[in-house]
Design a protein around this motif. Structure first.
Motif, short mmCIF file in Angstrom:
data_model
loop_
_atom_site.label_atom_id
_atom_site.label_comp_id
_atom_site.label_asym_id
_atom_site.label_seq_id
_atom_site.Cartn_x
_atom_site.Cartn_y
_atom_site.Cartn_z
N ILE A 15 -75.06 46.30 -99.26
CA ILE A 15 -75.54 46.26 -100.65
C ILE A 15 -76.19 47.59 -101.01
O ILE A 15 -75.87 48.18 -102.05
N PHE A 16 -77.09 48.07 -100.17
CA PHE A 16 -77.78 49.33 -100.47
C PHE A 16 -76.80 50.51 -100.52
O PHE A 16 -76.99 51.41 -101.33
N SER A 17 -75.78 50.48 -99.68
CA SER A 17 -74.83 51.60 -99.68
C SER A 17 -74.03 51.66 -100.98
O SER A 17 -73.53 52.72 -101.34
N LYS A 18 -73.93 50.54 -101.67
CA LYS A 18 -73.15 50.49 -102.91
C LYS A 18 -74.01 50.63 -104.17
O LYS A 18 -73.49 50.71 -105.27
N LEU A 19 -75.34 50.66 -103.99
CA LEU A 19 -76.24 50.73 -105.13
C LEU A 19 -76.35 52.15 -105.68
O LEU A 19 -76.50 53.11 -104.92
N ASN A 20 -76.31 52.24 -106.98
CA ASN A 20 -76.70 53.46 -107.67
C ASN A 20 -78.15 53.22 -108.09
O ASN A 20 -78.41 52.49 -109.04
N TYR A 21 -79.08 53.81 -107.38
CA TYR A 21 -80.50 53.54 -107.59
C TYR A 21 -80.95 53.86 -109.01
O TYR A 21 -81.76 53.15 -109.58
N GLU A 22 -80.40 54.94 -109.57
CA GLU A 22 -80.78 55.37 -110.91
C GLU A 22 -80.19 54.47 -111.99
O GLU A 22 -80.54 54.59 -113.16
N GLU A 23 -79.32 53.58 -111.60
CA GLU A 23 -78.75 52.63 -112.56
C GLU A 23 -79.30 51.22 -112.33
O GLU A 23 -79.79 50.58 -113.27
N ALA A 24 -79.25 50.75 -111.11
CA ALA A 24 -79.66 49.38 -110.80
C ALA A 24 -81.17 49.18 -110.95
O ALA A 24 -81.61 48.15 -111.47
N LEU A 29 -85.62 46.44 -113.87
CA LEU A 29 -86.93 46.44 -114.51
C LEU A 29 -86.81 46.18 -116.00
O LEU A 29 -87.62 45.43 -116.57
N GLN A 30 -85.82 46.75 -116.65
CA GLN A 30 -85.60 46.48 -118.08
C GLN A 30 -85.40 44.99 -118.31
O GLN A 30 -86.00 44.40 -119.22
N CYS A 110 -84.31 39.39 -111.11
CA CYS A 110 -83.59 40.26 -112.04
C CYS A 110 -82.73 41.27 -111.28
O CYS A 110 -81.59 41.55 -111.68
N LEU A 111 -83.23 41.78 -110.18
CA LEU A 111 -82.44 42.70 -109.37
C LEU A 111 -81.22 42.01 -108.78
O LEU A 111 -80.13 42.59 -108.74
N THR A 112 -81.38 40.76 -108.37
CA THR A 112 -80.24 40.01 -107.85
C THR A 112 -79.15 39.86 -108.90
O THR A 112 -77.97 40.01 -108.62
N ILE A 113 -79.55 39.59 -110.14
CA ILE A 113 -78.59 39.47 -111.24
C ILE A 113 -77.86 40.79 -111.46
O ILE A 113 -76.64 40.82 -111.63
#
Length: 147
Positions: A15-24, A29-30, A110-113
């Protein structure tokens, strides 16, 4: 200490390897600030949070969302000692910021969604189970100072 299977560790790392931190991170948080508007009270210094558009376009919200996700990355890199990894953050959020501890769970949801919508079918039930376990340990570690 939490017992992690090799499969759970692999799922979390995947999951972390596929995350774009600046997007997710910002999206999570939004979403939390929009869906749970009472959480906005902790972000008074962020300026205009009066509606969804203002939250989505707020650079301070986006920046903090990215910081949050990088903080979560620390838990992934220290899965065998999340409690101690987050000890200082727990004190900060409890004693200085006075954050309602339930908000950690709301943000985790929210992060899970966001992750589920980003990964689609690749976010299998088994992967979600490992992810939910991971987030439960993180939330518990962050809430530790409150107990």
């Amino acid at each position: 200490m939490v017992a992690w299977t090799a499969e759970e560790r692999a799922f979390i790392q995947d999951i972390f390897s596929k995350l774009n931190y600046e997007e997710a991170g910002p999206k999570a948080l939004q979403r939390a600030l929009i869906v749970y508007p009472w959480t906005q009270r902790y972000f008074g210094s962020f300026g205009n949070l009066y509606n969804a558009d203002a939250i989505i376009n707020n650079p301070k919200v986006a920046a903090h969302g990215t910081v949050v996700l990088h903080g979560l990355d620390r838990a992934m890199k220290n899965m065998d000692d999340i409690k101690n990894t987050y000890a200082e953050l727990s004190v900060l959020h409890s004693e200085k910021l006075h954050v309602d501890p339930d908000n950690f769970r709301l943000l985790a949801d929210c992060l899970t969604i966001v992750i589920a919508s980003t990964m689609g079918a690749a976010f299998t039930a088994d992967m979600q189970a490992a992810w939910q376990k991971f987030l439960a340990v993180v939330v518990s570690a962050l809430q530790r100072q409150y107990h």
